[in-house]
Scaffold this motif. Structure first.
Motif, short mmCIF file in Angstrom:
data_model
loop_
_atom_site.label_atom_id
_atom_site.label_comp_id
_atom_site.label_asym_id
_atom_site.label_seq_id
_atom_site.Cartn_x
_atom_site.Cartn_y
_atom_site.Cartn_z
N VAL A 1 1.36 5.64 -1.27
CA VAL A 1 0.76 6.93 -1.60
C VAL A 1 1.80 7.77 -2.34
O VAL A 1 2.95 7.85 -1.93
CB VAL A 1 0.32 7.68 -0.32
CG1 VAL A 1 -0.08 9.11 -0.63
CG2 VAL A 1 -0.83 6.94 0.36
N ASN B 1 0.84 -1.19 0.00
CA ASN B 1 0.00 0.00 0.00
C ASN B 1 0.88 1.24 0.00
O ASN B 1 1.74 1.40 0.86
CB ASN B 1 -0.90 0.00 1.23
CG ASN B 1 -1.70 -1.29 1.32
OD1 ASN B 1 -2.58 -1.53 0.49
ND2 ASN B 1 -1.37 -2.13 2.29
N ALA C 1 -2.51 5.22 -4.08
CA ALA C 1 -3.40 6.38 -4.03
C ALA C 1 -2.61 7.65 -4.32
O ALA C 1 -1.41 7.72 -4.04
CB ALA C 1 -4.07 6.48 -2.67
N TRP D 1 1.55 2.71 5.32
CA TRP D 1 1.45 3.22 3.96
C TRP D 1 2.80 3.77 3.55
O TRP D 1 3.27 4.76 4.11
CB TRP D 1 0.39 4.32 3.86
CG TRP D 1 -1.00 3.78 3.85
CD1 TRP D 1 -1.80 3.54 4.93
CD2 TRP D 1 -1.76 3.40 2.70
NE1 TRP D 1 -3.00 3.04 4.53
CE2 TRP D 1 -3.01 2.94 3.17
CE3 TRP D 1 -1.51 3.41 1.33
CZ2 TRP D 1 -4.01 2.48 2.29
CZ3 TRP D 1 -2.50 2.96 0.46
CH2 TRP D 1 -3.73 2.51 0.95
N LEU E 1 -8.07 6.41 3.83
CA LEU E 1 -7.36 5.34 3.12
C LEU E 1 -7.71 3.97 3.71
O LEU E 1 -7.97 3.01 2.98
CB LEU E 1 -5.84 5.56 3.21
CG LEU E 1 -5.26 6.69 2.37
CD1 LEU E 1 -3.81 6.95 2.78
CD2 LEU E 1 -5.35 6.37 0.89
N HIS F 1 -5.40 9.31 6.55
CA HIS F 1 -5.15 7.92 6.95
C HIS F 1 -6.46 7.18 7.19
O HIS F 1 -6.65 6.04 6.74
CB HIS F 1 -4.30 7.88 8.22
CG HIS F 1 -4.34 6.55 8.90
ND1 HIS F 1 -4.93 6.35 10.14
CD2 HIS F 1 -3.91 5.33 8.50
CE1 HIS F 1 -4.85 5.07 10.47
NE2 HIS F 1 -4.23 4.44 9.50
#
Length: 258
Positions: free
Chosen positions: A68, A66, A142, A96, A251, A248
């Motif tokens: 970002v 995961n 993301a 993340w 997400l 957060h």
């Protein structure tokens, strides 16, 4: 050279200059970041033959499934305080991984409209960031952008809806412009991904005054959510941790990381 040809040459130079990023400013930021960046590793990526800097921070207690991509506001850099640094150093604590990238810049004093011609260049950098993250094990990616970075993110996702899983736009403006890259409202209507729209109570007029308009444009997206951060302005300098908390939580709710 006849007058017609001379005019075409001058026009080409002007157009080229309008679209060109200020690489000298990027290099100055890069020197500063390489000398003083903590919590994360400086990496160099490539888009359209141009190198640009990123700061890569791995997830603390998990793999990098995961991740970002963080996009700063106009005129800034990938460790800009307090917001981008807060996001890039705090999200890894919640498993993340983050990659904050240098977006193309214009000269000091340039206005928002001067950045619209850089959106395609920014899109190429986002693509390079996605490739980097895929190569480091990321599967759920993301985009999180601030200001013009959020607009660049919306533009990219509107053209490549399958490349990423979600967008968190912090202080997303709706410019009063007819330029194709600045038609943010049209982009919002096309985005069907999980979409978090954060803005500050005392944000810029093109952000705060268009909040309802953004809600209406995104009304057909069932995974769109808008949040206002009270007591803050465009820089979120009073309590950037609140923005980190909101991003957060969103997400986790929408992408269910390990």
């Amino acid at each position: 050279m006849n007058h017609r040809l001379l005019a075409l040459v001058v026009l080409a130079v002007l157009i080229g200059d309008a679209r060109a990023s200020d690489q000298r400013r990027e290099l100055e930021f890069a020197e500063q970041l390489q000398a003083g960046t903590s919590a994360g590793n400086v990496v160099w990526l490539n888009s359209a033959g141009q190198r640009f800097l990123g700061i890569w921070t791995e997830a603390e207690k998990a793999d990098n499934t995961n991740a970002v991509i963080l996009l700063h506001d106009m005129g800034n850099h990938p460790d800009h305080q307090p917001l981008i640094r807060g996001l890039r150093t705090s999200l890894p604590e919640y498993n993340w991984a983050t990659l904050a990238i240098q977006l193309p810049l214009r000269e000091i004093g340039a206005e928002a409209r001067d950045y619209y011609g850089l959106f395609d260049e920014a899109r190429g950098r986002i693509q390079a960031a996605v490739a980097f993250l895929r190569g480091n094990g990321a599967r759920n990616i993301a985009l999180v952008g601030h200001g013009i970075g959020a607009a660049m993110a919306a533009y990219t996702i509107s053209l490549e809806p399958d490349a990423l899983l979600a967008l968190a736009a912090i202080s997303l403006p709706l410019p009063d412009s007819t330029l194709p890259q600045a038609r943010i409202g049209d982009f919002l209507k096309q985005i069907a991904l999980p979409f978090l729209d954060i803005y500050a109570e005392f944000d810029l007029p093109e952000v705060a005054d268009t909040a309802r308009q953004r809600r209406m444009l995104a009304k057909d997206n069932p995974v769109y959510r808008q949040v206002v951060i009270n007591g803050e302005d465009h820089d979120y300098s009073h309590d950037p941790a609140m923005v980190v908390k909101r991003v957060h939580g969103w997400l986790t709710l929408n992408l269910n990381p390990n």
